[in-house]
Design a protein around this motif. Structure first.
Motif, mmCIF file in Angstrom:
data_model
loop_
_atom_site.group_PDB
_atom_site.id
_atom_site.type_symbol
_atom_site.label_atom_id
_atom_site.label_comp_id
_atom_site.label_asym_id
_atom_site.label_seq_id
_atom_site.Cartn_x
_atom_site.Cartn_y
_atom_site.Cartn_z
ATOM 1 N N ASP A 270 0.876 -1.161 0.000
ATOM 2 C CA ASP A 270 0.000 0.000 0.000
ATOM 3 C C ASP A 270 0.916 1.213 0.000
ATOM 4 O O ASP A 270 1.502 1.571 1.019
ATOM 5 N N GLY A 271 1.059 1.858 -1.166
ATOM 6 C CA GLY A 271 2.064 2.906 -1.300
ATOM 7 C C GLY A 271 3.450 2.290 -1.192
ATOM 8 O O GLY A 271 3.800 1.363 -1.910
ATOM 9 N N GLN A 272 4.240 2.792 -0.257
ATOM 10 C CA GLN A 272 5.571 2.246 -0.012
ATOM 11 C C GLN A 272 5.601 1.290 1.168
ATOM 12 O O GLN A 272 6.663 0.808 1.557
ATOM 13 N N GLN A 273 4.416 1.009 1.726
ATOM 14 C CA GLN A 273 4.349 0.156 2.899
ATOM 15 C C GLN A 273 3.965 -1.278 2.515
ATOM 16 O O GLN A 273 2.990 -1.497 1.791
ATOM 17 N N ALA A 274 4.741 -2.247 2.988
ATOM 18 C CA ALA A 274 4.385 -3.657 2.801
ATOM 19 C C ALA A 274 3.446 -4.086 3.923
ATOM 20 O O ALA A 274 3.664 -3.752 5.089
ATOM 21 N N LEU A 275 2.382 -4.791 3.568
ATOM 22 C CA LEU A 275 1.375 -5.222 4.532
ATOM 23 C C LEU A 275 1.258 -6.744 4.522
ATOM 24 O O LEU A 275 1.222 -7.360 3.459
ATOM 25 N N ILE A 276 1.215 -7.330 5.701
ATOM 26 C CA ILE A 276 0.882 -8.744 5.839
ATOM 27 C C ILE A 276 -0.600 -8.812 6.156
ATOM 28 O O ILE A 276 -1.033 -8.384 7.231
ATOM 29 N N VAL A 277 -1.390 -9.307 5.207
ATOM 30 C CA VAL A 277 -2.842 -9.234 5.305
ATOM 31 C C VAL A 277 -3.413 -10.618 5.615
ATOM 32 O O VAL A 277 -3.279 -11.550 4.820
ATOM 33 N N PRO A 278 -4.046 -10.790 6.792
ATOM 34 C CA PRO A 278 -4.697 -12.078 7.102
ATOM 35 C C PRO A 278 -6.090 -12.131 6.484
ATOM 36 O O PRO A 278 -6.751 -11.103 6.293
ATOM 37 N N SER A 279 -6.528 -13.314 6.165
ATOM 38 C CA SER A 279 -7.881 -13.505 5.637
ATOM 39 C C SER A 279 -8.395 -14.865 6.055
ATOM 40 O O SER A 279 -7.628 -15.760 6.415
ATOM 41 N N GLN A 280 -9.707 -15.012 6.024
ATOM 42 C CA GLN A 280 -10.322 -16.279 6.405
ATOM 43 C C GLN A 280 -9.878 -17.396 5.470
ATOM 44 O O GLN A 280 -9.674 -17.178 4.273
ATOM 45 N N VAL A 281 -9.727 -18.603 6.026
ATOM 46 C CA VAL A 281 -9.526 -19.753 5.163
ATOM 47 C C VAL A 281 -10.827 -20.013 4.424
ATOM 48 O O VAL A 281 -11.911 -19.592 4.855
ATOM 49 N N ARG A 282 -10.723 -20.722 3.308
ATOM 50 C CA ARG A 282 -11.878 -20.871 2.418
ATOM 51 C C ARG A 282 -13.069 -21.516 3.116
ATOM 52 O O ARG A 282 -14.221 -21.168 2.845
#
Length: 480
Positions: A270-282
């Motif tokens: 996001d811009g110059q920032q790296a994000l570790i994004v969690p999400s629900q398993v399927r």
């Protein structure tokens, strides 16, 4: 501060560790599978059409049924792709590989039958399709079983050398979480301040990064994987990637607080920032839950209609032998930790737990009645749970629900235990087809491991495969 290589004895396994999700296939292996499947499909279609039409004119057969054969092969390949058979395998043995292949082929045949019925000009014989299916089961099932054995042997024969770099208080934790097998070497390199070891590196003169002690130790040792427990400055990252690629070393980070749980992670910017994004398993997404609910109601009602006569006969046998009650109600823990009452045909004497309290089920339980022993032998006592499925308490496939008293105990001993309650419990499940029905409490960790693998790796095909394997083993139950 100089890096310090420390001894790396075989670490004792943790009290509980989750079985790993089977890794995704590399592209070259996908190509091998597709080539093998196409070859077997072509052979099976050719054999099926020739047997179906009772003639052996190669040219006539090929010209007359080329569209039917092409449609069949394309349909099967599409089904295999949709079911994930070109992504990874959940087969733990060559027998499993054969069972899952048969299930996939059977699923692929249904839309073909529908297509050929709507457009009869494509195919003039359903018999030829049925014979092609039989030939495919033999040819594709055998070829995939052989390839499974080859892949397993190759994986067992591979030898890894993993170097882990980081602060000494994180090294053992990272090494243990990696769950490296006994035939894989590991090297632990203690570095208290990684930033300090690279701050004086002159990248214009030291392209090989030889002035970084921990990197030099790992490279000379001959590692094929280099893992850091701390991040490095972004400025050094491209040079590390270049140096590791030059030495054919896989490079990765193992952040101490990011571990395998029932959610997925993706790296985004996001811009110059790296994000570790969690999400629900399927398995936990609204779309998957809607699919499972429709699947459960549809097939649950169909199974209920078929099995009602057997339940009626079993109920009569129970009443004749020991009277009422016929249906046994018991509290179980379901999705979200909610307690519900499970329905079972009574297989034990009345008030079996009046004196002992809650007791873990065991093989050859003396509390069983004679009729109950037969019901449990063929799992007929579980049939009323179809009503739990219709009500929404349970699913056809999922982790088996446990009693509240045992859940409270397992929660204290296994930190991830509640993750199995992210989905509805099932009549059958991933652990049921790979373990005995009647387990000892000491098997709970392994059972949870299978349950979490199911939650993390759910797909429609996994449910269908479990149901298919359950049906295959129905008459040969591994526990009485």
């Amino acid at each position: 501060m100089a890096a310090r290589v420390i001894d790396s004895p075989r670490l004792s396994p943790s009290a509980f560790s989750t079985k790993r999700i089977p890794p995704a296939f590399p592209r070259w292996w996908v190509a091998v599978l597709v080539l093998s499947d196409v070859t077997m499909f072509l052979t099976a279609s050719y054999v099926g059409s020739r047997l179906g039409f009772h003639h052996w004119n190669v040219h006539k057969t090929a010209m007359r049924h080329i569209w039917a054969q092409g449609a069949s092969i394309c349909m099967w390949l599409i089904i295999f792709q949709l079911l994930g058979l070109y992504k990874r395998t959940f087969a733990l043995s060559t027998k499993d590989e054969l069972v899952y292949t048969v299930a996939a082929l059977a699923i692929g045949t249904m839309p073909q039958m529908l297509l050929f019925t709507i457009y009869p000009g494509i195919s003039t014989s359903r018999i030829a399709l049925a014979l092609s299916l039989a030939a495919s089961i033999i040819l594709v099932g055998t070829s995939r079983s052989v390839l499974h054995a080859v892949r397993t042997k190759r994986r067992i024969g591979s030898h890894r050398r993993v170097a882990i770099v980081g602060s000494i208080d994180r090294l053992s934790s990272a090494a243990e979480a990696l769950e490296l097998s006994d035939d894989q070497d590991r090297l632990l390199i203690a570095v208290e301040d990684i930033d300090n070891t690279i701050q004086d590196v002159d990248l214009t003169r030291d392209g090989e990064l030889e002035s970084i002690d921990w990197f030099r130790h790992a490279r000379i040792w001959g590692c094929d994987t280099l893992i850091l427990t701390e991040m490095v400055p972004p400025s050094i990252m491209p040079h590390l990637l270049e140096a590791t690629a030059r030495n054919q070393i896989r490079f990765a980070f193992a952040p101490p607080r990011i571990r395998c749980h029932s959610f997925s992670l993706s790296l985004q910017t996001d811009g110059q920032q790296a994000l570790i994004v969690p999400s629900q398993v399927r398995a936990c997404t609204p779309r998957a839950q809607l699919f499972k609910r429709i699947f459960d109601v549809t097939f649950g009602l169909a199974a209920l209609v078929v099995l009602l006569p057997f339940m009626a006969l079993a109920a009569l046998a129970i009443y004749v032998e020991s009277g009422r009650p016929i249906v046994f109600l018991q509290d179980r823990v379901g999705k979200g930790g909610r307690i519900f009452q499970i329905y079972k045909l009574r297989s034990m004497r009345v008030n079996a737990e009046a004196e002992s309290g809650a007791v873990w089920a065991a093989a050859d339980d003396p509390r069983r009645t004679k009729v109950g022993a037969i019901l449990r032998r063929f799992s007929i006592d579980e049939f009323p749970q179809l009503f739990n499925v219709i009500r929404g308490d349970m699913s056809l496939v999922g982790p088996r629900p446990e009693r509240p008293v045992f859940v409270d105990f397992f929660r204290k001993t296994m930190p991830r235990y509640d993750e199995r309650h992210l989905v509805r419990p099932g009549i059958t499940g991933w652990s049921q087809v790979h373990m005995k029905r009647v387990l000892h409490p000491s098997d709970a960790a392994e059972k949870l491991s299978f349950d979490l693998q199911y939650v993390e790796s759910w797909s429609p095909f996994l449910d269908i495969s479990v149901l298919f394997q359950t049906a295959v083993e129905f008459l040969f139950h591994r526990a009485a």
